[in-house]
Design a protein around this motif. Sequence first.
Motif, PDB file in Angstrom:
ATOM      1  N   SER A 236     -16.944 -18.460 -32.471  1.00 38.67           N
ATOM      2  CA  SER A 236     -15.540 -18.518 -32.442  1.00 38.67           C
ATOM      3  C   SER A 236     -14.653 -17.887 -33.773  1.00 38.67           C
ATOM      4  O   SER A 236     -13.481 -17.514 -33.750  1.00 38.67           O
ATOM      5  CB  SER A 236     -14.759 -19.950 -32.320  1.00 38.67           C
ATOM      6  N   ILE A 237     -15.556 -18.010 -34.851  1.00 39.13           N
ATOM      7  CA  ILE A 237     -14.918 -17.394 -36.295  1.00 39.13           C
ATOM      8  C   ILE A 237     -15.997 -16.159 -36.428  1.00 39.13           C
ATOM      9  O   ILE A 237     -15.499 -15.590 -37.533  1.00 39.13           O
ATOM     10  CB  ILE A 237     -15.126 -18.636 -37.054  1.00 39.13           C
ATOM     11  N   SER A 238     -16.590 -15.684 -35.687  1.00 38.97           N
ATOM     12  CA  SER A 238     -17.393 -14.262 -35.669  1.00 38.97           C
ATOM     13  C   SER A 238     -16.428 -13.125 -35.934  1.00 38.97           C
ATOM     14  O   SER A 238     -16.933 -12.148 -36.664  1.00 38.97           O
ATOM     15  CB  SER A 238     -18.334 -14.064 -34.697  1.00 38.97           C
ATOM     16  N   PRO A 239     -15.308 -13.001 -35.411  1.00 36.72           N
ATOM     17  CA  PRO A 239     -14.374 -11.826 -35.774  1.00 36.72           C
ATOM     18  C   PRO A 239     -14.098 -11.730 -37.315  1.00 36.72           C
ATOM     19  O   PRO A 239     -14.079 -10.578 -37.523  1.00 36.72           O
ATOM     20  CB  PRO A 239     -13.254 -12.296 -34.879  1.00 36.72           C
ATOM     21  N   LEU A 240     -14.295 -12.873 -37.756  1.00 36.63           N
ATOM     22  CA  LEU A 240     -14.036 -12.732 -39.486  1.00 36.63           C
ATOM     23  C   LEU A 240     -15.257 -12.041 -39.923  1.00 36.63           C
ATOM     24  O   LEU A 240     -15.095 -11.413 -41.146  1.00 36.63           O
ATOM     25  CB  LEU A 240     -13.730 -13.867 -40.087  1.00 36.63           C
ATOM     26  N   ASN A 241     -16.510 -12.180 -39.628  1.00 34.81           N
ATOM     27  CA  ASN A 241     -17.498 -11.362 -40.008  1.00 34.81           C
ATOM     28  C   ASN A 241     -17.305  -9.810 -39.937  1.00 34.81           C
ATOM     29  O   ASN A 241     -17.562  -9.304 -40.780  1.00 34.81           O
ATOM     30  CB  ASN A 241     -18.688 -11.962 -39.170  1.00 34.81           C
ATOM     31  N   THR A 242     -16.812  -9.371 -38.930  1.00 34.39           N
ATOM     32  CA  THR A 242     -16.468  -7.922 -38.697  1.00 34.39           C
ATOM     33  C   THR A 242     -15.347  -7.589 -39.830  1.00 34.39           C
ATOM     34  O   THR A 242     -15.550  -6.644 -40.318  1.00 34.39           O
ATOM     35  CB  THR A 242     -15.441  -7.629 -37.336  1.00 34.39           C
ATOM     36  N   VAL A 243     -14.348  -8.365 -40.199  1.00 31.25           N
ATOM     37  CA  VAL A 243     -13.528  -8.277 -41.061  1.00 31.25           C
ATOM     38  C   VAL A 243     -14.227  -7.911 -42.469  1.00 31.25           C
ATOM     39  O   VAL A 243     -14.072  -6.953 -43.296  1.00 31.25           O
ATOM     40  CB  VAL A 243     -12.397  -9.284 -41.245  1.00 31.25           C
ATOM     41  N   ALA A 244     -15.188  -9.130 -42.860  1.00 29.32           N
ATOM     42  CA  ALA A 244     -16.111  -9.076 -44.000  1.00 29.32           C
ATOM     43  C   ALA A 244     -16.974  -7.893 -44.005  1.00 29.32           C
ATOM     44  O   ALA A 244     -17.034  -6.940 -45.203  1.00 29.32           O
ATOM     45  CB  ALA A 244     -16.826 -10.423 -44.258  1.00 29.32           C
ATOM     46  N   THR A 245     -17.483  -7.321 -43.026  1.00 31.25           N
ATOM     47  CA  THR A 245     -18.360  -6.143 -43.091  1.00 31.25           C
ATOM     48  C   THR A 245     -17.567  -5.049 -43.138  1.00 31.25           C
ATOM     49  O   THR A 245     -18.027  -3.860 -44.082  1.00 31.25           O
ATOM     50  CB  THR A 245     -19.079  -6.038 -41.453  1.00 31.25           C
ATOM     51  N   GLY A 279      -8.578 -14.487 -46.755  1.00 32.97           N
ATOM     52  CA  GLY A 279      -7.630 -15.704 -46.499  1.00 32.97           C
ATOM     53  C   GLY A 279      -6.565 -15.803 -45.560  1.00 32.97           C
ATOM     54  O   GLY A 279      -6.326 -16.751 -44.847  1.00 32.97           O
ATOM     55  N   THR A 280      -6.022 -14.530 -45.488  1.00 32.36           N
ATOM     56  CA  THR A 280      -5.019 -14.293 -44.421  1.00 32.36           C
ATOM     57  C   THR A 280      -5.434 -14.467 -43.166  1.00 32.36           C
ATOM     58  O   THR A 280      -5.073 -15.217 -42.089  1.00 32.36           O
ATOM     59  CB  THR A 280      -4.077 -13.079 -44.529  1.00 32.36           C
ATOM     60  N   CYS A 281      -6.409 -13.639 -42.608  1.00 33.96           N
ATOM     61  CA  CYS A 281      -7.147 -13.840 -41.317  1.00 33.96           C
ATOM     62  C   CYS A 281      -7.561 -15.236 -41.249  1.00 33.96           C
ATOM     63  O   CYS A 281      -7.624 -15.546 -40.102  1.00 33.96           O
ATOM     64  CB  CYS A 281      -8.461 -12.758 -41.406  1.00 33.96           C
ATOM     65  N   SER A 282      -8.246 -15.953 -42.120  1.00 40.14           N
ATOM     66  CA  SER A 282      -8.835 -17.192 -41.877  1.00 40.14           C
ATOM     67  C   SER A 282      -7.461 -18.277 -41.667  1.00 40.14           C
ATOM     68  O   SER A 282      -7.496 -18.948 -40.528  1.00 40.14           O
ATOM     69  CB  SER A 282      -9.360 -17.846 -43.140  1.00 40.14           C
ATOM     70  N   PHE A 283      -6.315 -18.135 -41.990  1.00 44.46           N
ATOM     71  CA  PHE A 283      -5.262 -18.945 -42.099  1.00 44.46           C
ATOM     72  C   PHE A 283      -4.751 -18.779 -40.479  1.00 44.46           C
ATOM     73  O   PHE A 283      -4.173 -19.883 -39.673  1.00 44.46           O
ATOM     74  CB  PHE A 283      -4.151 -18.509 -42.872  1.00 44.46           C
ATOM     75  N   ILE A 284      -4.823 -17.323 -40.166  1.00 48.84           N
ATOM     76  CA  ILE A 284      -4.429 -16.988 -38.713  1.00 48.84           C
ATOM     77  C   ILE A 284      -5.204 -17.550 -37.689  1.00 48.84           C
ATOM     78  O   ILE A 284      -4.766 -18.138 -36.795  1.00 48.84           O
ATOM     79  CB  ILE A 284      -4.177 -15.569 -38.406  1.00 48.84           C
ATOM     80  N   LEU A 285      -6.546 -17.558 -37.834  1.00 49.52           N
ATOM     81  CA  LEU A 285      -7.505 -17.890 -37.113  1.00 49.52           C
ATOM     82  C   LEU A 285      -7.585 -19.347 -37.040  1.00 49.52           C
ATOM     83  O   LEU A 285      -7.672 -19.914 -35.960  1.00 49.52           O
ATOM     84  CB  LEU A 285      -8.914 -17.330 -37.583  1.00 49.52           C
ATOM     85  N   ALA A 286      -7.464 -19.960 -38.131  1.00 51.83           N
ATOM     86  CA  ALA A 286      -7.397 -21.501 -38.104  1.00 51.83           C
ATOM     87  C   ALA A 286      -6.116 -22.119 -37.128  1.00 51.83           C
ATOM     88  O   ALA A 286      -6.296 -23.165 -36.643  1.00 51.83           O
ATOM     89  CB  ALA A 286      -7.006 -22.286 -39.629  1.00 51.83           C
ATOM     90  N   ILE A 287      -4.860 -21.475 -36.944  1.00 51.77           N
ATOM     91  CA  ILE A 287      -4.032 -21.584 -36.009  1.00 51.77           C
ATOM     92  C   ILE A 287      -4.402 -21.501 -34.564  1.00 51.77           C
ATOM     93  O   ILE A 287      -4.147 -22.236 -33.733  1.00 51.77           O
ATOM     94  CB  ILE A 287      -2.543 -20.744 -36.556  1.00 51.77           C
ATOM     95  N   LEU A 288      -5.009 -20.568 -34.538  1.00 52.51           N
ATOM     96  CA  LEU A 288      -5.418 -20.032 -32.837  1.00 52.51           C
ATOM     97  C   LEU A 288      -6.635 -21.016 -32.680  1.00 52.51           C
ATOM     98  O   LEU A 288      -6.716 -21.306 -31.260  1.00 52.51           O
ATOM     99  CB  LEU A 288      -6.027 -18.522 -32.845  1.00 52.51           C
ATOM    100  N   LEU A 289      -7.655 -21.480 -33.085  1.00 47.45           N
ATOM    101  CA  LEU A 289      -8.972 -22.117 -32.909  1.00 47.45           C
ATOM    102  C   LEU A 289      -8.451 -23.290 -32.086  1.00 47.45           C
ATOM    103  O   LEU A 289      -9.400 -23.274 -31.075  1.00 47.45           O
ATOM    104  CB  LEU A 289      -9.770 -22.425 -33.973  1.00 47.45           C
ATOM    105  N   PRO A 290      -7.615 -24.144 -32.329  1.00 53.91           N
ATOM    106  CA  PRO A 290      -7.686 -25.555 -31.638  1.00 53.91           C
ATOM    107  C   PRO A 290      -7.296 -25.076 -30.030  1.00 53.91           C
ATOM    108  O   PRO A 290      -7.641 -25.905 -29.033  1.00 53.91           O
ATOM    109  CB  PRO A 290      -6.514 -26.235 -32.151  1.00 53.91           C
ATOM    110  N   VAL A 291      -6.545 -23.883 -29.724  1.00 60.44           N
ATOM    111  CA  VAL A 291      -6.004 -23.557 -28.221  1.00 60.44           C
ATOM    112  C   VAL A 291      -7.260 -22.676 -27.795  1.00 60.44           C
ATOM    113  O   VAL A 291      -7.609 -22.707 -26.826  1.00 60.44           O
ATOM    114  CB  VAL A 291      -4.701 -22.956 -28.472  1.00 60.44           C
TER     115      VAL A 291
END
Length: 427
Positions: A236-245, A279-291
């Motif tokens: 579920s958090i793997s899209p952030l790996n793409t950002v890091a790459t 940090g920005t992408c993590s904040f957005i993803l944190a809002i989306l994850l529960p749903v």
Amino acid sequence: MLVTILSGVLLARGLGAEGRGQYIAITMWTNLLYWALSFGVYQTVLYYWKSYQSTKKIIFTTLLLYSVFFCCIAVIIAQFLIVPLVMSDYSSEIKLAGRIYFIGIIYAAFTDVLMASLAGEEDFKFSNYIRMALPVMTTICMTALFLTDNFNILSGLYVSFAIWSVIFLLNIRKIIQKNMIGTQVDWRLMISAFKYGSKSHGGSVAGLASLNSTQMMLSVFLHPSVLGIYSTAQSSISPLNTVATTIGITLQPMLTAEERSVIHLRAMKVVRKSILIMGTCSFILAILLPVGIPFIYGAEFIGAVIPALIMLPSLMLNSVSNTYKNALNGIGRTLINTKTEFIVLVFTVGLLLLFLDNWQLIGAAIVTTIASIIRLSVYYYGYNKHISNFNISLMLPRREDIVDVHTLFTTIWNKKLGKKVVAKDSA
């Protein structure tokens, strides 16, 4: 990335938490055993293909035999150690499918030796085709099984093994076409290859073990459903790996320079931009994850939400760690990679032994983030020692970093928008 996400959704929706955990355990141990006992055969073949004084047929035959030998050892370890240790509670049908799947480790030897040999000849067409065909074919077949209500752990493993077998036959056909294999073996080359691979591959094995140690421990000590939920949290958090790459590909080349002062200035810019973007992408993803997690993967995986939120910071920390690592590698300090991953591995295993009994899934997620902090701390210490001793406040994003990132994304957006406009006009 899309193939990876789709595969994760199929495994979750089609297999459930327990089935996904069992599937992940089998495929993970297959990859780990091959990676550990292949001794970096791809790089080894590339090195000797151009440097060793012998015919290409002898080099190919020797290194193929060398790789197959160690892959056979990996298969034996899988059959007599991993199956009873990890799969003791699995059904007899799943155990049989797992045993057959482990045989595919030998197929990987042919693929890597052939691809490295072709790369040595600067022939990448066949290799690129195989690299794309394997995940795409696997995802297509699993999607078809899922849509026809025939997808389960047995069909998933057997289909994956069947696709591996097709790839293996294509490799054999290519080897025969190019007349690459012979009957002569150079034993001196084989011993030399083992020495070369052992020295160069140690850091990679330590790194892979530290990154996968949590899943390894979960597969051995806890119910498969725990591993299934944990892997879903990771997916579920793997899209952030793409950002890091992407950050690594675009910014890390800046870290190779002769002057350490120049490297330091560039590294600080990369670190600040990484923290800002991640940090920005993590904040957005944190809002989306529960749903998002129960909606995409299914209500059964609602338990993955909190572990995913706990592990979110680890991706940003690892991105910063990679900046320090690449800066150190840029001045020739490559041994720190092995030292760091070994330290992380020891701490991770120790912490998991403390956390897993009482905290289980939450404990595993906490240890994952702590491991990232330890990794960052070691690289930070090495960076301060060998490049520049700086105040940690220099890592905090500044106004000019925000402007630079905004300009970067605006430029990318305008280019894409321009292409769309051109496409519409030409149509």
